[in-house]
Design a protein around this motif. Structure first.
Motif, PDB file in Angstrom:
ATOM      1  N   VAL A  55       8.830   5.374  12.867  1.00 18.36           N
ATOM      2  CA  VAL A  55       8.101   6.605  13.195  1.00 18.36           C
ATOM      3  C   VAL A  55       7.489   6.470  14.591  1.00 18.36           C
ATOM      4  CG1 VAL A  55       6.163   8.092  12.558  1.00 18.36           C
ATOM      5  CG2 VAL A  55       7.659   7.148  10.783  1.00 18.36           C
ATOM      6  N   SER A 103       3.232  -8.026   2.740  1.00 18.16           N
ATOM      7  CA  SER A 103       3.289  -7.688   1.316  1.00 18.16           C
ATOM      8  C   SER A 103       4.338  -8.481   0.556  1.00 18.16           C
ATOM      9  CB  SER A 103       3.548  -6.186   1.145  1.00 18.16           C
ATOM     10  OG  SER A 103       2.519  -5.458   1.748  1.00 18.16           O
ATOM     11  N   GLU A 148      10.374   3.355   6.283  1.00 15.32           N
ATOM     12  CA  GLU A 148      10.091   1.950   6.643  1.00 15.32           C
ATOM     13  C   GLU A 148      11.033   1.556   7.780  1.00 15.32           C
ATOM     14  OE1 GLU A 148       7.982  -0.777   5.994  1.00 15.32           O
ATOM     15  OE2 GLU A 148       9.323  -1.690   7.473  1.00 15.32           O
ATOM     16  N   TYR A 186       0.477 -14.925  -0.697  1.00 16.74           N
ATOM     17  CA  TYR A 186       0.323 -15.950  -1.742  1.00 16.74           C
ATOM     18  C   TYR A 186       0.312 -15.297  -3.135  1.00 16.74           C
ATOM     19  CZ  TYR A 186      -2.248 -19.832  -4.092  1.00 16.74           C
ATOM     20  OH  TYR A 186      -2.667 -20.835  -4.926  1.00 16.74           O
ATOM     21  N   GLY A 187      -0.262 -14.102  -3.225  1.00 10.13           N
ATOM     22  CA  GLY A 187      -0.222 -13.347  -4.485  1.00 10.13           C
ATOM     23  C   GLY A 187      -1.348 -13.625  -5.444  1.00 10.13           C
ATOM     24  N   SER A 188      -2.460 -14.162  -4.926  1.00  9.59           N
ATOM     25  CA  SER A 188      -3.603 -14.425  -5.785  1.00  9.59           C
ATOM     26  C   SER A 188      -4.355 -13.110  -6.067  1.00  9.59           C
ATOM     27  CB  SER A 188      -4.500 -15.425  -5.044  1.00  9.59           C
ATOM     28  OG  SER A 188      -5.749 -15.470  -5.630  1.00  9.59           O
ATOM     29  N   THR A 199      -6.632  -4.089   4.533  1.00  9.20           N
ATOM     30  CA  THR A 199      -6.871  -4.918   3.350  1.00  9.20           C
ATOM     31  C   THR A 199      -7.055  -6.397   3.664  1.00  9.20           C
ATOM     32  OG1 THR A 199      -4.486  -4.921   3.097  1.00  9.20           O
ATOM     33  CG2 THR A 199      -5.717  -3.396   1.697  1.00  9.20           C
ATOM     34  N   GLY A 200      -6.870  -6.810   4.925  1.00  6.09           N
ATOM     35  CA  GLY A 200      -7.110  -8.208   5.287  1.00  6.09           C
ATOM     36  C   GLY A 200      -6.420  -9.186   4.357  1.00  6.09           C
ATOM     37  N   ARG A 201      -7.235 -10.112   3.785  1.00  7.60           N
ATOM     38  CA  ARG A 201      -6.684 -11.178   2.937  1.00  7.60           C
ATOM     39  C   ARG A 201      -6.495 -10.738   1.489  1.00  7.60           C
ATOM     40  NH1 ARG A 201      -7.954 -16.977   4.911  1.00  7.60           N
ATOM     41  NH2 ARG A 201      -7.545 -17.513   2.751  1.00  7.60           N
ATOM     42  N   LYS A 202      -6.740  -9.483   1.152  1.00  4.70           N
ATOM     43  CA  LYS A 202      -6.758  -9.111  -0.268  1.00  4.70           C
ATOM     44  C   LYS A 202      -5.906  -7.889  -0.607  1.00  4.70           C
ATOM     45  CE  LYS A 202     -11.092  -7.492   1.341  1.00  4.70           C
ATOM     46  NZ  LYS A 202     -11.901  -7.951   2.350  1.00  4.70           N
ATOM     47  N   GLY A 203      -4.887  -7.635   0.214  1.00  7.88           N
ATOM     48  CA  GLY A 203      -4.092  -6.410   0.031  1.00  7.88           C
ATOM     49  C   GLY A 203      -3.194  -6.405  -1.188  1.00  7.88           C
ATOM     50  N   ILE A 204      -2.781  -7.566  -1.665  1.00  6.48           N
ATOM     51  CA  ILE A 204      -1.933  -7.568  -2.868  1.00  6.48           C
ATOM     52  C   ILE A 204      -2.787  -7.113  -4.049  1.00  6.48           C
ATOM     53  CG2 ILE A 204      -0.477  -8.964  -4.402  1.00  6.48           C
ATOM     54  CD1 ILE A 204       0.648  -8.539  -1.517  1.00  6.48           C
ATOM     55  N   LEU A 205      -4.014  -7.589  -4.096  1.00 13.28           N
ATOM     56  CA  LEU A 205      -4.933  -7.161  -5.156  1.00 13.28           C
ATOM     57  C   LEU A 205      -5.298  -5.680  -5.022  1.00 13.28           C
ATOM     58  CD1 LEU A 205      -7.025  -7.636  -7.435  1.00 13.28           C
ATOM     59  CD2 LEU A 205      -8.621  -8.424  -5.672  1.00 13.28           C
ATOM     60  N   VAL A 211       0.835  -1.203   0.000  1.00 23.08           N
ATOM     61  CA  VAL A 211       0.000   0.000   0.000  1.00 23.08           C
ATOM     62  C   VAL A 211       0.875   1.261   0.000  1.00 23.08           C
ATOM     63  CG1 VAL A 211      -1.807   1.260   1.227  1.00 23.08           C
ATOM     64  CG2 VAL A 211      -1.898  -1.227   1.144  1.00 23.08           C
TER      65      VAL A 211
END
Ligand SMILES: Cc1cc2nc3c(=O)[nH]c(=O)nc-3n(C[C@H](O)[C@H](O)[C@H](O)COP(=O)(O)OP(=O)(O)OC[C@H]3O[C@@H](n4cnc5c(N)ncnc54)[C@H](O)[C@@H]3O)c2cc1C
Length: 372
Positions: free
Chosen positions: A180, A41, A32, A45-47, A333-339, A13
């Motif tokens: 930070v 990140s 960072e 899994y990257g789906s 983003t829970g389980r869908k942050g890569i998307l 993100v």
């Protein structure tokens, strides 16, 4: 108007935000505290599926428009990031096959097929036991049937993060190491404290994943995010290649372009503990064996664990905070942050550039937590 922007968090993100902001002409610094992509990140899994994943399809619905946007950006990234950095992110379209073992799973799956079929650009159909076994011969013979979906994709998250980092640097983004510890509004600027001093910016993006709870003391509202641990194993499975993502009740497995069979996952409510455990590994292997038996020759190559940022109401959080129009949150983003991450980065950039985001985001505003 171009501005000086600090982004806290070097996950998908934060880096996507930095990328789009830099492309729009802003001067950007990413801060960072560990390494870029060293948490969820880089080890997901990257789906990529706006239709949701096996047994979790309904989770994606509130963010469907952002997911569609994410899907398009991933396709664009696969060309654009390769051209600028030479890094292949292993983005590819490959089908998904959600396995069905019981009558109640079949009822649920058939409901999913109804709305999945309405989504343009995908082919979704019910396969009988015989048809599913013909499509992927290694799956369990015990299934009643399966849901076959074409049009979904995947990516290698760590390579994507490397490519995004390099692309950001080529656009002039300054990526610095820092933890930070404080954020204070000082007149027209925002002061950010790390162990190496204080830096100021005009706009601030907080993209700290599951650690966003800490921001309450800086921004005056609670950000109800908790970590949800997930574990993944990568196996060398001689003679078994699974060319689609096989799924069952939130578990999944697929042979990735690196030749390894990736399988996951757990959902563990154990705070910020992100150490891989033998019980997590065994749980993943048990589900894998149910989906794809006959893996006796397989050897374990890698076992990882990381933390998903889980919002209390299940919806992403994106937008400026109620009492400061220059401080933006992007998380949950829970389980869908890569998307979703690349689309959220683009939306953040549009907001900071004073543009109307291309999708509706009102229901994802941090303002919904003002009375928490
Ligand atoms: C096992 C597993 C599998 C997954 N599979 C998929 C999948 O197939 N598809 C999909 O779409 N999603 C998947 N996800 C979800 C996805 O990985 C996450 O939703 C996403 O990575 C979250 O990204 P982020 O940038 O918000 O957070 P993170 O990746 O956690 O990044 C946040 C960064 O902020 C930094 N940070 C925190 N606090 C500070 C501070 N005070 N100062 C400086 N830096 C700080 C952290 O060090 C970290 O690097 C999976 C998750 C898990 C756990």
């Amino acid at each position: 108007m171009e501005s000086n922007v600090c982004v806290v968090g070097g996950g998908i993100v934060g880096l996507s935000s930095a990328y789009f902001l830099a492309k729009t002409g802003h001067s950007v610094t990413v801060i960072e505290r560990d390494s870029i992509g060293s948490h969820a990140s880089g080890f997901a899994y990257g789906s990529l599926s706006p239709l949701g994943e096996a047994g979790h399809a309904n989770d994606i619905l509130p963010e469907l428009e952002i997911a569609r946007m994410g899907m398009d950006i991933h396709t664009q990234f696969s060309r654009e990031l390769f051209e600028s950095t030479g890094i292949n992110t292993d983005h590819r379209f490959r089908p998904a096959l959600d396995l069905i073992f019981t009558a109640s799973e079949a009822t649920e799956a058939k409901k999913q097929i109804e709305w999945r079929t309405d989504e343009k650009g995908y082919r979704v159909e019910w396969l009988s036991n015989e048809e599913a076994l013909q499509a992927v011969p290694h799956i369990s013979k015990e299934i009643l049937g399966a849901v076959y979906t074409e049009g979904v994709a995947d990516v290698e998250p760590y390579k994507l993060l490397l490519a995004l980092t390099q692309a950001c640097e080529l656009l002039g983004v300054d990526i610095v190491h820092g933890d930070v510890s404080a954020v204070i509004r000082e007149g027209t600027s925002i002061a950010i404290t790390t162990q190496s001093g204080v830096r100021t910016c005009d706009n601030l993006v907080l993209a700290m994943g599951p650690w966003m709870g800490k921001t309450a003391e800086w921004i005056g509202i609670k950000v109800p995010i908790t970590p949800l641990k997930g574990q993944i194993v990568k196996l060398n499975a001689p003679n078994i290649t699974v060319n689609c993502s096989v799924g069952w009740q939130g578990n999944y497995a697929c042979t990735k372009p690196d030749g390894l069979l990736w399988a996951g996952t757990t959902e563990e409510n154990v705070g910020f503990d992100d150490i891989p455990t033998t019980s997590g590994r065994d749980q993943v292997l048990e589900a894998l064996n149910k989906m794809i038996p006959n893996l006796d020759d397989a050897t374990l190559v890698q076992h990882t664990a990381c933390l998903r940022p889980l919002p209390v109401d299940g919806k992403i959080i994106i937008g400026s905070v109620p009492n400061d129009q220059n401080i933006f949150l992007a998380t949950g983003t829970g389980r869908k942050g890569i998307l979703l991450g690349p689309a959220m980065g683009k939306i953040v950039s549009q907001l900071i550039s004073g543009q109307q985001p291309e999708v509706e985001i009102t229901s994802f505003s941090p303002a919904r937590f003002a009375s928490f």
